[in-house]
Enzyme design. Structure first.
Site, PDB file in Angstrom:
ATOM      1  N   LYS A  21       1.038 -17.388 -13.821  1.00  0.00           N
ATOM      2  CA  LYS A  21       2.165 -17.655 -14.699  1.00  0.00           C
ATOM      3  C   LYS A  21       1.868 -18.861 -15.582  1.00  0.00           C
ATOM      4  CE  LYS A  21       6.045 -16.695 -12.666  1.00  0.00           C
ATOM      5  NZ  LYS A  21       6.910 -17.014 -11.526  1.00  0.00           N
ATOM      6  N   ARG A  91       9.236 -22.847 -11.317  1.00  0.00           N
ATOM      7  CA  ARG A  91       8.750 -21.491 -11.045  1.00  0.00           C
ATOM      8  C   ARG A  91       7.450 -21.487 -10.247  1.00  0.00           C
ATOM      9  NH1 ARG A  91       8.565 -18.883 -16.905  1.00  0.00           N
ATOM     10  NH2 ARG A  91       8.677 -16.935 -15.706  1.00  0.00           N
ATOM     11  N   GLY A 100       7.914 -11.425  -6.667  1.00  0.00           N
ATOM     12  CA  GLY A 100       9.062 -11.641  -5.800  1.00  0.00           C
ATOM     13  C   GLY A 100       8.754 -12.239  -4.448  1.00  0.00           C
ATOM     14  N   MET A 102       7.443 -15.240  -3.846  1.00  0.00           N
ATOM     15  CA  MET A 102       7.704 -16.673  -3.763  1.00  0.00           C
ATOM     16  C   MET A 102       8.966 -16.987  -4.574  1.00  0.00           C
ATOM     17  SD  MET A 102       3.933 -18.316  -3.821  1.00  0.00           S
ATOM     18  CE  MET A 102       3.501 -17.659  -5.397  1.00  0.00           C
ATOM     19  N   ARG A 337       1.576 -11.043 -18.067  1.00  0.00           N
ATOM     20  CA  ARG A 337       0.471 -10.795 -17.131  1.00  0.00           C
ATOM     21  C   ARG A 337      -0.008  -9.378 -17.344  1.00  0.00           C
ATOM     22  NH1 ARG A 337       4.653 -11.211 -12.302  1.00  0.00           N
ATOM     23  NH2 ARG A 337       5.873  -9.399 -12.812  1.00  0.00           N
ATOM     24  N   HIS A 455      13.170  -4.068  -7.876  1.00  0.00           N
ATOM     25  CA  HIS A 455      12.207  -4.461  -6.852  1.00  0.00           C
ATOM     26  C   HIS A 455      11.546  -3.242  -6.198  1.00  0.00           C
ATOM     27  CE1 HIS A 455      11.156  -5.512  -2.648  1.00  0.00           C
ATOM     28  NE2 HIS A 455      10.559  -6.512  -3.264  1.00  0.00           N
ATOM     29  N   ARG A 561     -22.139  19.217   8.603  1.00  0.00           N
ATOM     30  CA  ARG A 561     -22.206  19.098  10.065  1.00  0.00           C
ATOM     31  C   ARG A 561     -22.077  20.491  10.673  1.00  0.00           C
ATOM     32  NH1 ARG A 561     -18.245  16.017   8.030  1.00  0.00           N
ATOM     33  NH2 ARG A 561     -18.368  13.755   8.157  1.00  0.00           N
ATOM     34  N   ARG A 617     -27.273  19.075   8.893  1.00  0.00           N
ATOM     35  CA  ARG A 617     -27.634  18.333  10.096  1.00  0.00           C
ATOM     36  C   ARG A 617     -27.552  19.264  11.300  1.00  0.00           C
ATOM     37  NH1 ARG A 617     -23.916  13.478  11.951  1.00  0.00           N
ATOM     38  NH2 ARG A 617     -22.566  15.195  12.608  1.00  0.00           N
ATOM     39  N   GLU A 751     -29.829   6.210  12.205  1.00  0.00           N
ATOM     40  CA  GLU A 751     -28.596   5.734  12.835  1.00  0.00           C
ATOM     41  C   GLU A 751     -28.878   5.055  14.161  1.00  0.00           C
ATOM     42  OE1 GLU A 751     -26.061   9.117  13.594  1.00  0.00           O
ATOM     43  OE2 GLU A 751     -27.799  10.413  13.915  1.00  0.00           O
ATOM     44  N   SER A 770     -31.447   9.637   5.724  1.00  0.00           N
ATOM     45  CA  SER A 770     -30.047   9.452   5.374  1.00  0.00           C
ATOM     46  C   SER A 770     -29.419   8.529   6.413  1.00  0.00           C
ATOM     47  CB  SER A 770     -29.329  10.799   5.346  1.00  0.00           C
ATOM     48  OG  SER A 770     -27.962  10.598   5.112  1.00  0.00           O
ATOM     49  N   GLY A 772     -26.910   7.084   8.724  1.00  0.00           N
ATOM     50  CA  GLY A 772     -25.639   7.444   9.351  1.00  0.00           C
ATOM     51  C   GLY A 772     -24.979   6.129   9.731  1.00  0.00           C
ATOM     52  N   THR A 773     -24.226   5.566   8.789  1.00  0.00           N
ATOM     53  CA  THR A 773     -23.772   4.191   9.003  1.00  0.00           C
ATOM     54  C   THR A 773     -22.645   4.072  10.015  1.00  0.00           C
ATOM     55  OG1 THR A 773     -22.532   4.458   6.962  1.00  0.00           O
ATOM     56  CG2 THR A 773     -24.551   3.165   6.854  1.00  0.00           C
ATOM     57  N   ASN A 774     -22.022   5.172  10.405  1.00  0.00           N
ATOM     58  CA  ASN A 774     -21.012   5.060  11.463  1.00  0.00           C
ATOM     59  C   ASN A 774     -21.688   4.672  12.778  1.00  0.00           C
ATOM     60  OD1 ASN A 774     -19.279   5.944   9.525  1.00  0.00           O
ATOM     61  ND2 ASN A 774     -18.863   7.934  10.457  1.00  0.00           N
ATOM     62  N   ASP A 775     -22.668   5.482  13.176  1.00  0.00           N
ATOM     63  CA  ASP A 775     -23.359   5.173  14.428  1.00  0.00           C
ATOM     64  C   ASP A 775     -24.199   3.911  14.309  1.00  0.00           C
ATOM     65  OD1 ASP A 775     -22.639   6.957  16.467  1.00  0.00           O
ATOM     66  OD2 ASP A 775     -23.645   8.588  15.400  1.00  0.00           O
ATOM     67  N   CYS A 838     -24.654   8.699   4.547  1.00  0.00           N
ATOM     68  CA  CYS A 838     -23.642   9.733   4.735  1.00  0.00           C
ATOM     69  C   CYS A 838     -22.555   9.306   5.702  1.00  0.00           C
ATOM     70  CB  CYS A 838     -24.288  11.036   5.188  1.00  0.00           C
ATOM     71  SG  CYS A 838     -25.122  10.893   6.765  1.00  0.00           S
ATOM     72  N   TYR A 858     -28.668   8.126  -3.196  1.00  0.00           N
ATOM     73  CA  TYR A 858     -27.316   8.671  -3.353  1.00  0.00           C
ATOM     74  C   TYR A 858     -26.410   8.160  -2.238  1.00  0.00           C
ATOM     75  CZ  TYR A 858     -28.484  11.772   0.491  1.00  0.00           C
ATOM     76  OH  TYR A 858     -28.832  12.242   1.722  1.00  0.00           O
TER      77      TYR A 858
HETATM   78  P1  ADP Z   1       9.051 -14.251 -10.572  1.00  0.00           P
HETATM   79  O1  ADP Z   1       7.685 -14.725 -10.328  1.00  0.00           O
HETATM   80  O2  ADP Z   1       9.763 -13.862  -9.336  1.00  0.00           O
HETATM   81  O3  ADP Z   1       9.125 -13.247 -11.659  1.00  0.00           O
HETATM   82  P2  ADP Z   1       9.925 -16.192 -12.486  1.00  0.00           P
HETATM   83  O4  ADP Z   1       9.455 -17.588 -12.342  1.00  0.00           O
HETATM   84  O5  ADP Z   1       9.241 -15.392 -13.504  1.00  0.00           O
HETATM   85  O6  ADP Z   1       9.901 -15.515 -11.072  1.00  0.00           O
HETATM   86  O7  ADP Z   1      11.459 -16.260 -12.797  1.00  0.00           O
HETATM   87  C1  ADP Z   1      12.264 -15.160 -12.706  1.00  0.00           C
HETATM   88  C2  ADP Z   1      13.095 -14.989 -13.936  1.00  0.00           C
HETATM   89  O8  ADP Z   1      13.822 -16.150 -14.214  1.00  0.00           O
HETATM   90  C3  ADP Z   1      12.295 -14.742 -15.187  1.00  0.00           C
HETATM   91  O9  ADP Z   1      12.066 -13.408 -15.356  1.00  0.00           O
HETATM   92  C4  ADP Z   1      13.211 -15.252 -16.260  1.00  0.00           C
HETATM   93  O10 ADP Z   1      14.049 -14.229 -16.689  1.00  0.00           O
HETATM   94  C5  ADP Z   1      13.982 -16.307 -15.586  1.00  0.00           C
HETATM   95  N1  ADP Z   1      13.500 -17.616 -16.031  1.00  0.00           N
HETATM   96  C6  ADP Z   1      12.529 -18.364 -15.498  1.00  0.00           C
HETATM   97  N2  ADP Z   1      12.338 -19.481 -16.199  1.00  0.00           N
HETATM   98  C7  ADP Z   1      13.242 -19.451 -17.199  1.00  0.00           C
HETATM   99  C8  ADP Z   1      13.560 -20.339 -18.270  1.00  0.00           C
HETATM  100  N3  ADP Z   1      12.912 -21.492 -18.448  1.00  0.00           N
HETATM  101  N4  ADP Z   1      14.532 -19.990 -19.114  1.00  0.00           N
HETATM  102  C9  ADP Z   1      15.191 -18.830 -18.931  1.00  0.00           C
HETATM  103  N5  ADP Z   1      14.950 -17.963 -17.952  1.00  0.00           N
HETATM  104  C10 ADP Z   1      13.990 -18.278 -17.086  1.00  0.00           C
HETATM  105 MG    MG Z   2      11.485 -12.925  -9.239  1.00  0.00          MG
HETATM  106 MG    MG Z   3       8.549 -13.429 -13.478  1.00  0.00          MG
END
Ligand code: ADP
Ligand code: MG
Ligand code: MG
Length: 896
Positions: A21, A91, A100, A102, A337, A455, A561, A617, A751, A770, A772-775, A838, A858
């Protein structure tokens, strides 16, 4: 060490230090996109926090203060000011995106005083209160660990009291009430006043984000996705000026993909909510609008969004997954991202981006994950069969593929049942990050709320599991464990089928069809085919799987086999009869009948693979494996004795006696493979004859057949010499019988450790090896696979005694070294010796990469993993090419 970087000082490519991020925010700032000013605290600080016994480094907050001052100058607001307060978000963000997993806190800097300032400055008290209640909830949950339910209940109560459906309709009065109740919740929990000082809030929030790195969700996620420390070590913290999507009807927040992640279509895809903030879009609290509607609702914003998407794709050369917020018409970027897509999407975008000249073919191949192709090799609903099987309800198709399983509502129960091997469909109103363990254990997910970016949808897509969301006609009643659609009630434990490709839910099991290879997929495979050096063959024992392997692009069979053929229903009786014989004469008579069957099997497979090598085989497992187990036989004798069935008793007793004679202490290292071939030569004679005659007859039919004979479990060249004599004798007898010359290569499995170490001697009498990496893996580790996997391997992995199951991914340092010794010794005698692999590792992408480096001829793998192996082999070749380039660049002699 610098621990805090303002966005314009950051480095967009250093995700390890800034987190994905933070790196993205820095990169977008440099690109000239509008990013609210902010800074990132590096992942190194997170590691120091843990190394210090969970204490922030002493000078951190003073660094933070300097950077807040910078923000204040840029934003023209002041942190803690009661006239024009600056608010920030705090963040999380690691090197690898863990959606989601963290925590993030919004609207930080608000307190009872600054909220009044915000209301005045914005001339919008409703907005200020809305931001405040959001802050209290997130801060309470994340920093103090208060159960979110408590806040949700208050919100629901307020909506009810004001008789409104959605939070954006709550009025000032209601919001005031909510704020005071939220504060009370926090203060009750704390037993002291809520922290008012913004810097104090900020420090607590930074610590909480660092803590979330070791939160249970995050830890489980990293374990499941094998995110080790060298991939992502700690989270960074980005502190970002708040911009407000909840400032009225010209404000909005949205999440979009620059291309459709479900099928890869080049069209912006996603959702937005007017007058909303943060996670509202993904949380499924209100139903978000499809992004196309924005073109009508806020045309200027829409145009800006489109331009931004294009700019980002041009820059990153990869479809992006972005978060944006519009504050009173002003468009801000909050995150970007690389978009996670399913395999269909990845393949289509690879092909499209090459056509658009955005990327090269090499890059198109390298951006794909071989393992992900597995999704395409999965089932879909048989649409014909589904016609007579009306669906009971339809939701939003969120992750493609079909799945059948039993309905389970409870997350813990689903996780447990799934781990016990039950096929479970998790049915929920909505899901939360803490439900992820249940996702792993389920075959499919069905929710009644949320949109395509909810989610449940995001997580399921990432895992390649079928998923339907927003199935609002389905009313779930958790208490009585049932859901209702129309007039139908479906109880927990009943079987349903979901089709994540079109959103239909069916009662019971609906037939599914095997997947087809699309044109785009074919294009990718053809590029990979031209790029790779390794040959790809199939492990196939039947004409059907040989056909499938050809279809998927296998050139030959690396392992056929023969014992699988004996296990077929019409064969097993004969084979058991053969085992029961006491004299060579008797045995030969039964083998004669088996020969006819084997010959016709071989002919069919050779025909399917015409023009390519088919490595057959000879019998490998110990003979007793074909007999029922001893305990079973004893029980059968007992029950027959009760029934007084003298005939059956006799024959069963005989089998029991034979089974006892053949029983072994350690069958894995027992009487099997070439050892059976030497002690019961008539068995191998029969098999060699069947192969030679099949080849001879096909040659008469002008079919270009290339059989190869492979001897298992060889450890000593004299064992091979013994069988070679039989082979020579039979081959020449078949040649004279049919009046032709046969070219059938003679080779061995490697093997047994001793065979690897004496590969030079063995190469003299063989035309191919060939592995036979299991055995071989069992032998190198001295593990018996089944005991290992059922008894101690899971714990070994958990305790990181081993980082990977060596039966799934080749142990390069150990088994790999031994292989390299064998390769070197074998090719010292015959430089062009064909050497393949194999074992199951032949379809594992990392193992394939090793095989490429080790210059194997191969890899051979089961039919449905052929495309994975082809792609992995192409990537191995490309990596080698770029490594060479890098070396030649760095090796250039320095000029004096
Ligand atoms: P996650 O990694 O769970 O997506 P984010 O850090 O991206 O968490 O935050 C989740 C949401 O919070 C973002 O999608 C955004 O909509 C909102 N957000 C985060 N920072 C800001 C900010 N500075 N201003 C407005 N909205 C924010
Ligand atoms: Mg989030
Ligand atoms: Mg986000």
């Amino acid at each position: 060490m610098k621990s805090v970087y303002f966005f314009n000082e950051g480095d967009g490519s250093n995700k390890k230090l800034f987190g994905g991020k933070g790196a993205g925010l820095a990169e977008m700032t440099k690109l000239g996109l509008l990013v609210p000013p902010g800074f990132t605290i590096t992942t190194e600080v997170c590691n120091m926090y843990y190394a210090n016994g969970k204490k922030l480094p002493r000078n951190l907050m003073s660094e933070v203060k300097k950077n807040i001052a910078k923000i204040e100058r840029k934003a023209g607001k002041k942190f803690g000011s009661i006239e024009n307060p600056l608010l920030v978000s705090v963040r999380s963000g690691a090197a690898i995106s863990m959606p989601g997993m963290m925590d993030t806190i919004l609207n930080l800097g608000l307190n009872d005083k600054t909220v009044i300032g915000l209301a005045k400055k914005s001339n919008n008290p409703r907005f200020a209160l809305d931001s405040y209640r959001r802050f209290l909830q997130l801060f309470g949950k994340v920093v103090f660990g208060i159960d979110d339910k408590k806040f949700v209940q208050v919100l629901e109560k307020a909506k009810h009291a004001q008789t409104v459906q959605v939070d954006s309709d709550l009025n000032e009065e209601s919001l005031k009430q909510i704020v005071s109740e939220y504060k009370a919740i926090c203060e009750n929990h704390l037993g002291k006043p809520f922290p008012e000082d913004p810097y104090n809030q900020l420090e607590l929030a930074i610590e909480a984000v660092f803590r979330s790195w070791m939160g249970e969700r995050a830890v489980v996620y990293r374990e499941k996705y094998k995110i080790t420390k060298d991939i992502a070590n700690g989270t960074a913290v980005s502190v970002v000026t708040m911009v407000f999507g909840n400032m009225g009807n010209d404000s909005t927040t949205g999440v979009v993909f620059t291309r459709n992640p479900g099928d890869g279509t080049n069209k912006v895809f996603g959702e937005y909510l007017i007058n909303a903030q943060g996670e509202d879009v993904v949380a499924g609290i209100r139903t978000p609008q499809p992004i196309d509607n924005l073109a009508k609702e806020l045309p200027k914003t829409y145009a800006q969004l489109m331009k931004t998407c294009e700019k980002l794709e041009k820059h990153y050369k990869e479809p992006q997954d972005i978060e944006f917020t519009v504050e009173q018409g002003k468009f801000y970027m909050l995150q970007t991202r690389s978009a996670k897509m399913n395999a269909v999407g990845m393949i289509k975008t690879s092909v499209d981006m090459v056509k658009e000249k955005l990327i090269s073919k090499d890059r198109a191949l390298l951006r794909l994950q071989p393992e992900q192709l597995d999704q395409l090799l999965h089932k879909t609903i048989d649409t014909d069969a589904a016609k007579n099987h009306p669906s009971i309800v339809k939701g939003i198709a969120a992750s493609p593929g079909a799945a059948t399983g039993v309905v389970v509502f409870d997350v813990k129960k689903a996780a447990k049942m799934g781990e016990d091997g039950v096929k479970v469909i998790l049915v929920r109103e909505e899901t939360k990050p803490e439900d992820v363990p249940a996702f792993f254990a389920s075959v499919g997910i069905l929710t009644s709320r949320g949109g395509k970016t909810s989610h449940a949808a995001v997580v399921a897509r990432g895992m390649g599991k079928p998923c339907i969301v927003g199935c609002s006609d389905m009313k779930i009643d958790y208490a009585s464990k049932k859901f209702l659609v129309d007039t139908k009630t479906v109880f927990e434990g009943e079987v349903i089928t979901i089709d994540g490709s079109d959103g239909q839910v069916f009662l019971g099991e609906v037939p599914t069809v095997e997947p087809k290879i699309t044109d785009d997929f074919r294009t990718i495979l053809s590029w990979a085919e031209k790029t790779k050096r390794l040959g790809i063959r199939a492990n196939a024992d039947t004409p059907e799987s040989a056909k499938l392997a050809r279809e998927y692009g296998a050139k030959g069979i690396g392992l056929c086999r023969t014992e699988r053929m004996f296990n077929a229903r019409d064969r097993l009786g004969l084979f058991v009869e053969m085992i029961m014989t006491r004299t060579v004469g008797e045995r030969k008579a039964v083998l004669e009948k088996l020969m006819v069957l084997q010959k016709s099997d071989f002919k069919e497979i050779l025909k399917v693979m015409k023009g390519h090598h088919v490595t057959i085989r000879l019998l490998d497992p110990p003979l007793h494996e074909f007999l029922p187990n001893i305990e079973e036989l004893i029980n059968k004798v007992h029950s027959l004795e009760k029934q007084n069935d003298s005939n059956e008793i006799d024959s069963t007793k005989k089998i029991l006696e034979r089974a006892r004679e053949l029983a072994e202490i350690n069958p894995m290292m027992g009487h099997r493979g070439v050892r059976v071939g030497i002690t019961f030569p008539e068995i191998y004679e029969m098999q060699i004859r069947a192969i030679c005659e099949a080849a001879a007859e096909l040659s008469k039919e002008k079919v270009d057949a290339h059989a190869q004979i492979m001897i298992p479990q060889v450890g000593n060249v004299t064992e091979l010499n013994n069988i070679k004599k039989i082979y020579d004798k039979i081959k020449s007898s078949v040649e004279s019988k049919y009046g032709l010359k046969l070219k059938i290569n003679f080779g061995t499995m490697l093997e047994v450790v001793r065979a690897c170490l004496t590969a030079d001697e063995i190469a003299k009498v063989t035309e191919f090896f060939s592995f036979g990496t299991n055995d071989l893996t069992q032998a190198v580790f001295s593990f018996s696979r089944e005991d290992a996997e059922s008894k101690f391997l899971p714990e070994y992995l958990e305790k990181e005694i081993l980082t990977e199951n060596p039966f799934q991914s080749l142990d390069v340092n150990g088994v790999g070294s031994l292989m390299q010794i064998a390769i070197a010794r074998g090719r010292s005698v015959k430089p062009n010796l064909e050497i393949g692999i194999c074992g199951e590792h032949g379809g594992d992408p990392n193992s394939v990469k090793f095989c490429h480096k080790a210059r194997l001829s191969y890899v051979s793998t089961s039919s449905h993993r052929i495309p994975i192996a082809i792609l992995a082999a192409a990537q191995a070749a490309l990596l080698e090419k770029s490594e060479k380039k890098f070396k030649s660049k760095t090796k250039k002699p320095r000029r004096r």
